[in-house]
Design a protein around this motif. Sequence first.
Motif, PDB file in Angstrom:
ATOM      1  N   MET A   1       0.859  -1.171   0.000  1.00  0.00           N
ATOM      2  CA  MET A   1       0.000   0.000   0.000  1.00  0.00           C
ATOM      3  C   MET A   1       0.904   1.232   0.000  1.00  0.00           C
ATOM      4  SD  MET A   1      -3.043   0.847   2.723  1.00  0.00           S
ATOM      5  CE  MET A   1      -4.346  -0.099   2.007  1.00  0.00           C
ATOM      6  N   LYS A   2       0.748   2.063  -1.012  1.00  0.00           N
ATOM      7  CA  LYS A   2       1.592   3.245  -1.147  1.00  0.00           C
ATOM      8  C   LYS A   2       0.728   4.439  -1.529  1.00  0.00           C
ATOM      9  CE  LYS A   2       5.502   5.002  -3.636  1.00  0.00           C
ATOM     10  NZ  LYS A   2       6.869   4.915  -3.461  1.00  0.00           N
ATOM     11  N   TYR A   9      -3.299  10.869   0.500  1.00  0.00           N
ATOM     12  CA  TYR A   9      -2.782  10.999   1.866  1.00  0.00           C
ATOM     13  C   TYR A   9      -3.908  11.439   2.805  1.00  0.00           C
ATOM     14  CZ  TYR A   9      -0.379  13.380   5.749  1.00  0.00           C
ATOM     15  OH  TYR A   9       0.016  13.822   6.992  1.00  0.00           O
ATOM     16  N   ARG A  10      -4.660  12.457   2.412  1.00  0.00           N
ATOM     17  CA  ARG A  10      -5.767  12.945   3.246  1.00  0.00           C
ATOM     18  C   ARG A  10      -6.838  11.862   3.406  1.00  0.00           C
ATOM     19  NH1 ARG A  10      -4.664  17.468   0.116  1.00  0.00           N
ATOM     20  NH2 ARG A  10      -6.487  17.090  -1.199  1.00  0.00           N
ATOM     21  N   GLU A  11      -7.093  11.124   2.346  1.00  0.00           N
ATOM     22  CA  GLU A  11      -8.068  10.025   2.394  1.00  0.00           C
ATOM     23  C   GLU A  11      -7.628   8.959   3.403  1.00  0.00           C
ATOM     24  OE1 GLU A  11      -9.159   6.383  -0.576  1.00  0.00           O
ATOM     25  OE2 GLU A  11      -8.934   8.361  -1.494  1.00  0.00           O
ATOM     26  N   TYR A  12      -6.351   8.594   3.376  1.00  0.00           N
ATOM     27  CA  TYR A  12      -5.820   7.596   4.312  1.00  0.00           C
ATOM     28  C   TYR A  12      -5.912   8.113   5.747  1.00  0.00           C
ATOM     29  CZ  TYR A  12      -3.828   4.483   0.735  1.00  0.00           C
ATOM     30  OH  TYR A  12      -3.648   3.596  -0.299  1.00  0.00           O
ATOM     31  N   LEU A  31     -10.151  -4.299  20.417  1.00  0.00           N
ATOM     32  CA  LEU A  31     -11.456  -4.910  20.167  1.00  0.00           C
ATOM     33  C   LEU A  31     -11.897  -4.797  18.705  1.00  0.00           C
ATOM     34  CD1 LEU A  31     -13.271  -3.757  23.426  1.00  0.00           C
ATOM     35  CD2 LEU A  31     -12.248  -5.994  22.937  1.00  0.00           C
ATOM     36  N   LEU A  32     -11.092  -4.118  17.890  1.00  0.00           N
ATOM     37  CA  LEU A  32     -11.380  -4.069  16.453  1.00  0.00           C
ATOM     38  C   LEU A  32     -11.235  -5.460  15.861  1.00  0.00           C
ATOM     39  CD1 LEU A  32      -9.372  -0.863  15.399  1.00  0.00           C
ATOM     40  CD2 LEU A  32     -11.857  -1.100  15.423  1.00  0.00           C
ATOM     41  N   SER A  33     -11.893  -5.693  14.750  1.00  0.00           N
ATOM     42  CA  SER A  33     -11.743  -6.983  14.058  1.00  0.00           C
ATOM     43  C   SER A  33     -10.309  -7.109  13.547  1.00  0.00           C
ATOM     44  CB  SER A  33     -12.725  -7.079  12.894  1.00  0.00           C
ATOM     45  OG  SER A  33     -12.360  -6.158  11.877  1.00  0.00           O
ATOM     46  N   ASP A  34      -9.903  -8.327  13.271  1.00  0.00           N
ATOM     47  CA  ASP A  34      -8.548  -8.544  12.743  1.00  0.00           C
ATOM     48  C   ASP A  34      -8.343  -7.794  11.433  1.00  0.00           C
ATOM     49  OD1 ASP A  34      -7.801 -10.099  14.889  1.00  0.00           O
ATOM     50  OD2 ASP A  34      -8.170 -12.010  13.875  1.00  0.00           O
ATOM     51  N   SER A  35      -9.366  -7.776  10.576  1.00  0.00           N
ATOM     52  CA  SER A  35      -9.217  -7.067   9.293  1.00  0.00           C
ATOM     53  C   SER A  35      -9.085  -5.560   9.520  1.00  0.00           C
ATOM     54  CB  SER A  35     -10.382  -7.379   8.355  1.00  0.00           C
ATOM     55  OG  SER A  35     -11.602  -6.927   8.892  1.00  0.00           O
ATOM     56  N   VAL A  41      -2.875  -0.909  10.395  1.00  0.00           N
ATOM     57  CA  VAL A  41      -1.414  -1.023  10.251  1.00  0.00           C
ATOM     58  C   VAL A  41      -0.992  -0.639   8.838  1.00  0.00           C
ATOM     59  CG1 VAL A  41       0.537  -2.636  10.241  1.00  0.00           C
ATOM     60  CG2 VAL A  41      -1.122  -2.694  12.105  1.00  0.00           C
ATOM     61  N   ARG A  42      -1.695  -1.139   7.828  1.00  0.00           N
ATOM     62  CA  ARG A  42      -1.345  -0.805   6.437  1.00  0.00           C
ATOM     63  C   ARG A  42      -1.452   0.701   6.191  1.00  0.00           C
ATOM     64  NH1 ARG A  42      -4.156  -5.634   5.193  1.00  0.00           N
ATOM     65  NH2 ARG A  42      -6.065  -4.473   4.789  1.00  0.00           N
ATOM     66  N   LEU A  43      -2.548   1.289   6.676  1.00  0.00           N
ATOM     67  CA  LEU A  43      -2.745   2.731   6.473  1.00  0.00           C
ATOM     68  C   LEU A  43      -1.679   3.550   7.189  1.00  0.00           C
ATOM     69  CD1 LEU A  43      -6.618   2.868   6.918  1.00  0.00           C
ATOM     70  CD2 LEU A  43      -5.373   3.377   4.805  1.00  0.00           C
ATOM     71  N   THR A  44      -1.417   3.218   8.451  1.00  0.00           N
ATOM     72  CA  THR A  44      -0.441   4.019   9.211  1.00  0.00           C
ATOM     73  C   THR A  44       0.971   3.850   8.652  1.00  0.00           C
ATOM     74  OG1 THR A  44      -0.284   2.283  10.912  1.00  0.00           O
ATOM     75  CG2 THR A  44      -1.791   4.138  11.351  1.00  0.00           C
ATOM     76  N   ASP A  45       1.306   2.665   8.151  1.00  0.00           N
ATOM     77  CA  ASP A  45       2.626   2.477   7.523  1.00  0.00           C
ATOM     78  C   ASP A  45       2.751   3.353   6.273  1.00  0.00           C
ATOM     79  OD1 ASP A  45       3.418   0.670   9.452  1.00  0.00           O
ATOM     80  OD2 ASP A  45       3.149  -1.107   8.187  1.00  0.00           O
ATOM     81  N   ALA A  46       1.702   3.371   5.457  1.00  0.00           N
ATOM     82  CA  ALA A  46       1.718   4.194   4.237  1.00  0.00           C
ATOM     83  C   ALA A  46       1.797   5.677   4.588  1.00  0.00           C
ATOM     84  CB  ALA A  46       0.481   3.906   3.389  1.00  0.00           C
TER      85      ALA A  46
END
Length: 127
Positions: A1-2, A9-12, A31-35, A41-46
């Motif tokens: 995810m890039k 960026y604003r959308e993420y 308590l969030l679902s695994d997905s 994690v994917r969003l914050t890494d990007a």
Amino acid sequence: MKINSDSQYREYKRAVEALIEKGTKLGDMELLSDSDKEEFVRLTDAIYEWEAAYHPLPGKVSTIITDAIKKRMDAENIKQKEAAQKLGISESRISELLSGKRALNLNLVKRLRDNFGISADFILDNM
């Protein structure tokens, strides 16, 4: 995810805020679902990568600049020790610069321009 644009960026960022709000309503992010956790994690890494490149914190060098320096070193087959000598800096300083831990100063920008052919405009546009 890039991230490829400022609007993306604003959308993420909005998506991360929505997940934080969802986790807060549940009482804990765990308590969030695994997905949802994986998406977070994917969003914050990007976002981290985008901010490091386009909105770096003071004192850090953008990965765009360090990548340009590394590409020039590779193209000319220059090792860090030789690069440090060409720039008139210590080996530890070039290491810190290439890892993004050392900020650029005006003299070093001039030396990168003069000795590595990296334009000052490029550096200024990507600080």
